[in-house]
Scaffold this motif. Structure first.
Motif, PDB file in Angstrom:
ATOM      1  N   GLN A  89      32.634 -83.304 -63.673  1.00 45.10           N
ATOM      2  CA  GLN A  89      33.759 -82.487 -63.250  1.00 45.10           C
ATOM      3  C   GLN A  89      35.015 -83.037 -63.890  1.00 45.10           C
ATOM      4  OE1 GLN A  89      33.076 -80.316 -60.194  1.00 45.10           O
ATOM      5  NE2 GLN A  89      34.734 -79.136 -61.090  1.00 45.10           N
ATOM      6  N   LYS A  90      35.715 -82.217 -64.615  1.00 46.71           N
ATOM      7  CA  LYS A  90      36.987 -82.655 -65.166  1.00 46.71           C
ATOM      8  C   LYS A  90      37.905 -81.456 -65.234  1.00 46.71           C
ATOM      9  CE  LYS A  90      35.496 -82.347 -69.997  1.00 46.71           C
ATOM     10  NZ  LYS A  90      35.562 -83.014 -71.289  1.00 46.71           N
ATOM     11  N   ASN A  91      39.179 -81.669 -65.504  1.00 47.30           N
ATOM     12  CA  ASN A  91      40.028 -80.483 -65.537  1.00 47.30           C
ATOM     13  C   ASN A  91      40.833 -80.314 -66.813  1.00 47.30           C
ATOM     14  OD1 ASN A  91      41.804 -82.507 -64.969  1.00 47.30           O
ATOM     15  ND2 ASN A  91      41.807 -82.069 -62.767  1.00 47.30           N
ATOM     16  N   SER A  92      40.496 -81.104 -67.839  1.00 44.72           N
ATOM     17  CA  SER A  92      41.158 -80.858 -69.102  1.00 44.72           C
ATOM     18  C   SER A  92      40.097 -80.769 -70.208  1.00 44.72           C
ATOM     19  CB  SER A  92      42.164 -81.975 -69.343  1.00 44.72           C
ATOM     20  OG  SER A  92      42.205 -82.303 -70.679  1.00 44.72           O
ATOM     21  N   TYR A  95      42.552 -70.866 -63.250  1.00 45.14           N
ATOM     22  CA  TYR A  95      41.390 -71.569 -62.711  1.00 45.14           C
ATOM     23  C   TYR A  95      41.647 -73.056 -62.496  1.00 45.14           C
ATOM     24  CZ  TYR A  95      38.855 -67.267 -63.359  1.00 45.14           C
ATOM     25  OH  TYR A  95      38.454 -65.970 -63.263  1.00 45.14           O
ATOM     26  N   GLY A  96      42.913 -73.428 -62.551  1.00 40.52           N
ATOM     27  CA  GLY A  96      43.282 -74.807 -62.226  1.00 40.52           C
ATOM     28  C   GLY A  96      42.831 -75.849 -63.237  1.00 40.52           C
ATOM     29  N   ILE A  97      42.731 -75.473 -64.507  1.00 36.44           N
ATOM     30  CA  ILE A  97      42.348 -76.447 -65.533  1.00 36.44           C
ATOM     31  C   ILE A  97      43.335 -76.382 -66.690  1.00 36.44           C
ATOM     32  CG2 ILE A  97      39.884 -76.435 -65.000  1.00 36.44           C
ATOM     33  CD1 ILE A  97      39.517 -74.456 -67.335  1.00 36.44           C
ATOM     34  N   GLU A  98      43.132 -77.286 -67.654  1.00 36.39           N
ATOM     35  CA  GLU A  98      43.932 -77.259 -68.877  1.00 36.39           C
ATOM     36  C   GLU A  98      42.979 -77.084 -70.046  1.00 36.39           C
ATOM     37  OE1 GLU A  98      46.615 -80.535 -69.804  1.00 36.39           O
ATOM     38  OE2 GLU A  98      46.923 -80.705 -67.629  1.00 36.39           O
ATOM     39  N   ALA A 150      34.742 -73.116 -64.447  1.00 34.08           N
ATOM     40  CA  ALA A 150      36.105 -72.636 -64.667  1.00 34.08           C
ATOM     41  C   ALA A 150      36.414 -72.528 -66.150  1.00 34.08           C
ATOM     42  CB  ALA A 150      37.106 -73.583 -63.992  1.00 34.08           C
ATOM     43  N   LEU A 151      35.848 -73.438 -66.963  1.00 35.22           N
ATOM     44  CA  LEU A 151      36.081 -73.406 -68.409  1.00 35.22           C
ATOM     45  C   LEU A 151      35.567 -72.096 -68.994  1.00 35.22           C
ATOM     46  CD1 LEU A 151      36.851 -74.820 -71.101  1.00 35.22           C
ATOM     47  CD2 LEU A 151      34.512 -75.689 -71.173  1.00 35.22           C
ATOM     48  N   ASN A 183      31.487 -77.294 -64.997  1.00 31.18           N
ATOM     49  CA  ASN A 183      32.840 -76.740 -64.903  1.00 31.18           C
ATOM     50  C   ASN A 183      32.848 -75.256 -65.238  1.00 31.18           C
ATOM     51  OD1 ASN A 183      34.414 -79.518 -64.857  1.00 31.18           O
ATOM     52  ND2 ASN A 183      32.942 -79.609 -66.536  1.00 31.18           N
ATOM     53  N   LYS A 207      45.343 -71.940 -66.277  1.00 31.03           N
ATOM     54  CA  LYS A 207      46.102 -72.228 -65.055  1.00 31.03           C
ATOM     55  C   LYS A 207      45.508 -71.468 -63.865  1.00 31.03           C
ATOM     56  CE  LYS A 207      50.406 -73.191 -65.923  1.00 31.03           C
ATOM     57  NZ  LYS A 207      51.725 -72.771 -66.472  1.00 31.03           N
TER      58      LYS A 207
END
Lengths: 355, 271
Positions: free
Chosen positions: A26-29, A59-62, A229-230, A227, A57
C-alpha cells in the motif's frame, strides 16, 4: 589475522547496502512513464494540464508522469522496477516485462496502429513480392519486425527470403537516403517522412493487420492489486483526455495543438498520425476491443513470433511459456506462469460511469 | 611506521590486487541473488549459471535460424572491422604526423587542420557520414578511422617535433636528403611511439566500433549487445562486455610486447 575479519565486515556491509526494495505494498505515490508517440501524447497533455493530478487527488494518491526519451529504455526502467507503469506496445509488454517475470497488467489499451507502421520500398509501383532477396532495414525484434513477418506471410515469403538489417529508429530516416538501403519498415513519425519522399512505394502497413499492434498503459500487477486507486485514477484521467480530444470544440482544438507541439510536429502532421491510429474514443469502445475473442488470437500470433525469435527467454520451450489472461477468465499459455493480464475491470468501471 | 612508508609484501600485494575485483563480484552476485529470490525470471542481474547458459547457447551451439556460431561470428566481424580501422588510421596518422611534424611547408596547413578535425566528435556527424560512406562495412571502418586518425597524427607530429634538431643537422652534414632523413631518422624514432599511440586510442576505437555496429548491422559484438538490449537480455550482454574487455586488454598487452620486442632501445616503451 586481521584480513579475513575485515573482508567479512566489508561483505556484510555491501550486502546490507544492496538489499533491494522491490516489494509492493500500500502506498500513495506512484510513478508512470511514457515516450513520444501519437497515441501516447494524451498522457503528456493530462500531466501538463493537471488532469492526471485531478484524478489522483480524487482517489487520495499522487501520480508522477515522466517522459523518457528512449522507448526501449523506458520499458527496461519499468521492468527493473523504477516505474509503476509505462506505455508500451503489446509485443514489448509480452517480451520485456512479462518474459522477465514482472507480472504486468495492460490497464488501458489506448489505441491500435491502423497505418502508423509500414513497409516502404524505394522505387515507384513496387509490391510486396519485390521484397524477395532485398535487405530491409528496421529495428530488429520490435513491432516493425513483427509487421514485416506478417507482410512476408501475405506474400508467401519467409524471413529467409530477405535480409534483415538492424537499424536504430533514430537513424532510420537518414539511413533511407543512402544507396545501400532499398527498403525499410518503421513507424510514425519516421514513416511519414520516408513515405513523403518521391519515388517510394508503401507496400504494406498496419491497417492490413488491424488490431495487432496495440499501444497500451501497462502497470505492475502487484502494485495495482494492492492499490486499485492507481488503476481508477489513470483510467479516469485517460478517458477524460480522450473525450476532450474528440469533443470537436475550441478546447479540443487547443488540446490537439498542444499535443502536436509536444510531439515535435504541427497540427496537420499530428492529425495525419492520429488518422492512422485507431484511438478508442469511449470506455465502451475500448471495452469491446479488450473483451473481444479476437484479442487472445492476436496475442497468440504475437507469442508465436516472439518465441520463434527467442524473445521469450532461455527457459521457454514453446510459445506458451508465458501465460496471458484475458477478459471472461480466458487464459492462454502456461497457467502457472501468467505474467501478462488484459484486465478490463477498470475500463468496465469507466464504461459504467462508476469512476 | 608512517602509512606512506608501508609496503605490501608479496602475498599482501596479491590480495590487494584481487580485493577490488572480489568486492565487485561480490556486490554483483549479492544483488543478483536478492533480485532472483524476489523474481526467478528477473533479467536485470542474471546469475553466473544463467550467463554460462547464454555463453553455451551463443558460442557452442549452432544458431537455429542461420546455423552459425553467433559468438565467434560476431567476434570475427568485429575484429575484422577494428583491425582494418586501426591499420588504416595508423598508416594515415603516421604519414600525416611525419609530414606535419618534419616538413614546415606541410605543417603550416596540416597542423591547424588536424587540430580542428580531431575536435569534431564523429558521432555527432553520423548522418553525414552515412550519406558519404553508405551504411555498409565501409562506413563502420571509416568511423573508426575518422575517430582516431587525427589523434594519432597529432601525437606523432608532436613527437616528430621533439626529435633533437642536432640529430637532423648531423644527418644532413652526413649527406642525407629530406627523403632519407625521414626514412632513416624520423621514421625509426616514431615507430615505437606509433605503437604507444595506438594503445592509447584503442579504447576510443572500440567505442566507435560498437557505436557503428549499433546503427545498422547484421553481425558484430556491438550489434548483438544492442539487439538483445531490446529485451533486456543481460545474461548475453554481460558476457559480451567481459569478452570485449578481455579482447581490448589482450590487444593492449600485444602492442606493449610488440613495442618491447621490436624497439628494445626505446625507453618510452616502458610506459
Amino acid at each position: 589475522m586481521r584480513k579475513p575479519r575485515l573482508f567479512a565486515l566489508a561483505a556484510a556491509g555491501l550486502a546490507a547496502v544492496l538489499s533491494f526494495n522491490t516489494s509492493a505494498a500500500q502506498k500513495n505515490s506512484f510513478d508512470v512513464c511514457w515516450t513520444i508517440y501519437a497515441g501516447w501524447m494524451p498522457w503528456e497533455y493530462g500531466a501538463a494540464k493537471g488532469i492526471v493530478d485531478k484524478w489522483a487527488k480524487k482517489y487520495g494518491i499522487e501520480i508522477k508522469v515522466t517522459q523518457l526519451n528512449d522507448y526501449v529504455e523506458s520499458i527496461n526502467q519499468y521492468t527493473a522496477g523504477q516505474f509503476d507503469g509505462c506505455t508500451m506496445t503489446n509485443m514489448d509488454a509480452l517480451t520485456i516485462p512479462a518474459a522477465g517475470g514482472v507480472d504486468s497488467t495492460a490497464l488501458i489499451i489506448g489505441d491500435f496502429s491502423n497505418g502508423n507502421d509500414g513497409v516502404v520500398v524505394k522505387g515507384e509501383g513496387k509490391t510486396l513480392a519485390d521484397l524477395k532477396d532485398m535487405p530491409i532495414n528496421l529495428v530488429e525484434l520490435s513491432v516493425s519486425h513483427y509487421l514485416l513477418a506478417r507482410a512476408l506471410e501475405r506474400a508467401d515469403l519467409s524471413e529467409k527470403d530477405v535480409q534483415v538489417v538492424n537499424t536504430s529508429d533514430a537513424d532510420i530516416a537518414a539511413a533511407f537516403n543512402t544507396a545501400e538501403v532499398q527498403a525499410v519498415t518503421t513507424w510514425n513519425p519516421m514513416l511519414a517522412e520516408i513515405k513523403a519522399k518521391p519515388g517510394t512505394s508503401l507496400v504494406f502497413d498496419s491497417s492490413k493487420v488491424p488490431g495487432e499492434i496495440m499501444d497500451m498503459m501497462v502497470v505492475n500487477t502487484r502494485t495495482l492489486e494492492d492499490n486499485p486507486a492507481l488503476g481508477k485514477a489513470l483510467t479516469g484521467a485517460w478517458f477524460e483526455i480522450v473525450a476532450l480530444m474528440h469533443a470537436g470544440n475550441a478546447e479540443s482544438a487547443a488540446a490537439l495543438e498542444h499535443m502536436a507541439k509536444a510531439s515535435g510536429t504541427d497540427l496537420a502532421g499530428y492529425q495525419a498520425q492520429l488518422a492512422a491510429t485507431r484511438l478508442f474514443q469511449s470506455p465502451a469502445d475500448a471495452l469491446s476491443f479488450v473483451t473481444s475473442p479476437k484479442l487472445p488470437a492476436t496475442m497468440d500470433k504475437v507469442a508465436n513470433f516472439s518465441f520463434r525469435h527467442g524473445l521469450l527467454g532461455e527457459g521457454a520451450k514453446d510459445a506458451s511459456a508465458v501465460g496471458m489472461s484475458f477478459a471472461k477468465d480466458v487464459v492462454t499459455g502456461d497457467k502457472g506462469n501468467v505474467k501478462l493480464r488484459f484486465d478490463p475491470t477498470y475500463v468496465q468501471l469507466a464504461a459504467d460511469g462508476k469512476l | 611506521m608512517r602509512l606512506i612508508n608501508r609496503q605490501p609484501d608479496r602475498a599482501g600485494r596479491l590480495i590487494l590486487i584481487l580485493l577490488p575485483f572480489a568486492l565487485l563480484l561480490l556486490a554483483y552476485f549479492t544483488g543478483s541473488a536478492a533480485r532472483l529470490t524476489e523474481n526467478p525470471n528477473d533479467k536485470l542481474l542474471p546469475s553466473a549459471a544463467q550467463m554460462m547458459d547464454a555463453v553455451e547457447r551463443l558460442a557452442f551451439t549452432e544458431d537455429k535460424r542461420s546455423g552459425d556460431y553467433l559468438f565467434w561470428q560476431d567476434t570475427a566481424s568485429s575484429l575484422k572491422r577494428l583491425g582494418l580501422g586501426l591499420s588504416i588510421a595508423a598508416l594515415l596518422g603516421l604519414a600525416l604526423g611525419i609530414a606535419a611534424g618534419t616538413l614546415p611547408l606541410f605543417g603550416a596547413p596540416l597542423s591547424p587542420l588536424l587540430t580542428v578535425l580531431s575536435m569534431i566528435p564523429p558521432l555527432a556527424i553520423l548522418p553525414v557520414l552515412f550519406i558519404v560512406f553508405g551504411l555498409g562495412e565501409l562506413s563502420k571502418v571509416m568511423l573508426i578511422v575518422i575517430g582516431i586518425a587525427p589523434c594519432i597524427a597529432r601525437d606523432l607530429e608532436q613527437r616528430a617535433r621533439e626529435i633533437p634538431r642536432e640529430l637532423l643537422i648531423k644527418a644532413q652534414t652526413l649527406g642525407a636528403n629530406t627523403w632519407t632523413l625521414i626514412l632513416r631518422v624520423v621514421l625509426p624514432q616514431l615507430m615505437p611511439r606509433l605503437l604507444i599511440s595506438l594503445r592509447l586510442v584503442l579504447g576510443s576505437a572500440w567505442l566507435f566500433l560498437i557505436a557503428a555496429e549499433a546503427i545498422a548491422s547484421t553481425d558484430g559484438l556491438g550489434y548483438r549487445i544492442f539487439l538483445v538490449r531490446r529485451y533486456l537480455a543481460m545474461d548475453v550482454i554481460l558476457p559480451y562486455v567481459v569478452w570485449i574487455t578481455l579482447l581490448a586488454w589482450l590487444m593492449d598487452l600485444g602492442l606493449r610486447q610488440l613495442t618491447r620486442l621490436a624497439f628494445p632501445w626505446y625507453e618510452g616503451a616502458k610506459a
